[in-house]
Design a protein around this motif. Structure first.
Motif: not given
Length: 423
Positions: A37-39, A272-275, A376-379, A407-409
C-alpha cells in the motif's frame, strides 16, 4: 473442553471480532499488504488505514480427524466411464469452486471471494513501523524525548478474549459459586439427613417422604442451575502505555531539489521523508525535525515548504552539509542531543564538491552524529558522491548508504535503514 463465549455488548472502539488476535495470526499477509500500500498511495494519504485482502484458504481453521489408513478400493455409484487403473484427466478451467474470481466464466456453481479485512490508521502505522527504531539512541544530559512502552496494568472486567486471564476468571467463578450455593448446600445436607431419619423411622407417612424428596430435587436443581462461569467472572489482563523517558534527539532531513532531480525522483524522495516523519512522530515524542532543502545554496525551511516548494537550481551538496553543521553547533550541542540525519539525492554533484562533502562529513558531522543515512535515488550509474560516501563507510560505522531505483524500493530501503538493532 470448556468454551468461553463473550456475549457482552462491545465497548466503544471495540470490534466484534478479536482484532488483535486476528492481526497477530495473519500478520505476515497483513504486513505484505501494508508494504504494498505504501508504494500505491500518494504522499497525501500515506498514513490512512488500509483494506487487507486475505485469500480464503489462508483463514481456514485446522482440524484433527481420524485417518482411515490402509489400502481401500471403492466403487462409486453412477460410474459408467472408468475402469480400475484408468487415469482421470485434470478438470479444465471454468468450473465451480473456490478462488479469487480469476478464470473463465461459468453458468453454474458457487465460489468464495477473498476475505476483506479493514485496519484502522493506528493499526496501519503500527504495522508499518514495527521493529523499527533510531539506531544507537543514548542517554544525554537533558531528557525531553519520550518513548512509549506497553506494560501490564493489573486486571479489568472488560477486554477482548485474547487477554482473558484464566486463573483469575476461574478463581472469581469459584468464589461466586460458593457464595450462591453455600446456603443451599447446607440446607440440602439437612434435608438429606432428615430424609434418612424418616426412612429409618417405622410408621412414617409416605406423603411426608415424597414431599421431602421433592424439596431435595428442587434444591438440587437450583444448585445445578448455577453456571460454572458467568460473564461477571471474566477477568482480563489489562495493558496500558506509559511514557519512558529517553534522550532528546534531532533529525536533520536534507533533500536535493536541484534541476537534475526530475519530478518522479522528487516524489520518491518525498515518499521516503513522509515515511520517516510518520515513523518519528508515531514512535517518539518531543523529537525535533530540521528540514533543509538545497541546490547550489542550502536553506532551512518548514515542513510545508520542504515538501511542496517548487524552487530549483544547480547542485552543490556540501552547502546542505555545512548548513546542517552550523545549525547543530548553534542549537543542538552533541553532549545534550542525539544527532541524526537523512539525506536524499540523485547523486548528481559537481565533481570538485564531492571530496568536500566527504571532508565535511568526516571532520564535522559523523564525529558528533549517532547515525547518518544517505539515499541515492537514480537509475543511472553511481557518480563521485556515492563513491565518496561508500569510502566513508570503511572508517565510520554510523553512516549507511542505500540505493533506490523505483517506488517499490522505498519501503524495503526504509526498513533496512531503521531496523531495530539487537540489544
Amino acid at each position: 473442553m470448556a468454551n468461553f463465549i463473550d456475549r457482552r455488548l462491545n465497548a466503544k472502539g471495540k470490534s466484534t471480532v478479536n482484532r488483535q488476535r486476528f492481526i497477530e495470526r495473519y500478520k505476515k499477509q497483513i504486513k505484505k499488504s501494508v508494504s504494498e500500500a505504501v508504494t500505491r498511495r500518494s504522499v497525501t494519504d500515506i498514513d490512512k488505514g488500509e483494506k487487507i485482502s486475505i485469500p480464503t484458504r489462508d483463514i481456514s481453521e485446522p482440524i484433527f480427524h481420524q485417518g482411515q489408513g490402509g489400502i481401500r478400493e471403492r466403487v462409486h455409484p453412477g460410474n459408467d466411464q472408468f475402469n480400475q487403473g484408468d487415469q482421470i484427466e485434470r478438470p479444465k478451467g471454468g468450473g465451480a469452486g473456490e478462488g479469487s474470481g480469476e478464470g473463465d466464466a461459468s453458468n453454474s456453481g458457487e465460489g468464495k471471494d477473498e476475505f476483506l479485512f479493514e485496519i484502522s490508521n493506528d493499526e496501519y502505522l503500527e504495522l508499518l513501523f514495527e521493529d523499527l527504531a533510531l539506531p544507537d539512541l543514548q542517554q544525554t544530559n537533558a531528557k525531553q524525548m519520550v518513548e512509549f512502552e506497553t506494560y501490564r496494568a493489573g486486571f479489568t472486567n472488560v477486554g477482548v478474549p485474547a487477554n482473558i486471564n484464566i486463573v483469575r476468571s476461574l478463581r472469581s467463578s469459584h468464589a461466586r459459586r460458593i457464595a450462591m450455593t453455600a446456603g443451599k448446600k447446607k440446607k440440602l445436607a439437612q434435608l438429606k439427613a432428615e430424609l434418612s431419619n424418616l426412612e429409618n423411622t417405622p410408621g412414617t407417612q409416605a406423603e411426608v417422604i415424597i414431599d421431602l424428596k421433592q424439596q431435595i430435587d428442587d434444591l438440587q436443581k437450583k444448585i445445578d442451575s448455577v453456571p460454572f462461569i458467568d460473564s461477571f467472572d471474566l477477568r482480563f489482563n489489562n495493558f496500558a502505555k506509559r511514557e519512558k523517558p529517553s534522550s532528546q534527539a534531532v533529525m536533520f532531513c536534507l533533500m536535493d531539489v536541484s534541476g537534475s532531480m526530475d519530478q518522479a525522483t522528487k516524489d520518491m524522495a518525498k515518499r521516503f521523508y513522509i515515511l520517516l516523519y510518520l515513523f518519528l512522530t508515531q514512535t517518539y515524542k518531543n523529537l525535533e525535525v530540521v528540514y533543509i532543502r538545497h541546490h547550489t545554496q542550502a536553506k532551512e525551511v518548514d515542513e510545508h515548504e520542504f515538501f511542496y516548494s517548487q524552487e530549483t537550481g544547480g547542485t552543490i551538496v556540501s552547502s546542505a552539509l555545512n548548513l546542517m553543521h552550523e545549525i547543530q553547533q548553534e542549537r543542538y550541542p552533541a553532549d545534550e542531543w542525539n544527532i541524526y540525519a537523512a539525506q536524499a539525492s540523485d547523486g548528481d554533484n559537481w565533481a570538485d564538491d564531492s571530496p568536500v562533502c566527504k571532508q565535511v562529513l568526516a571532520e564535522k558531522i559523523l564525529p558528533v552524529s549517532r547515525y547518518f543515512s544517505y539515499i541515492e535515488i537514480t537509475r543511472r550509474a553511481h557518480q563521485t558522491l556515492w563513491r565518496e560516501y561508500e569510502n566513508l563507510q570503511q572508517d565510520y560505522a554510523n553512516i549507511a548508504v542505500q540505493h533506490i531505483r523505483e517506488v517499490d524500493d522505498i519501503y524495503p530501503v526504509f526498513r533496512e535503514l531503521f531496523k531495530k538493532q539487537p540489544s
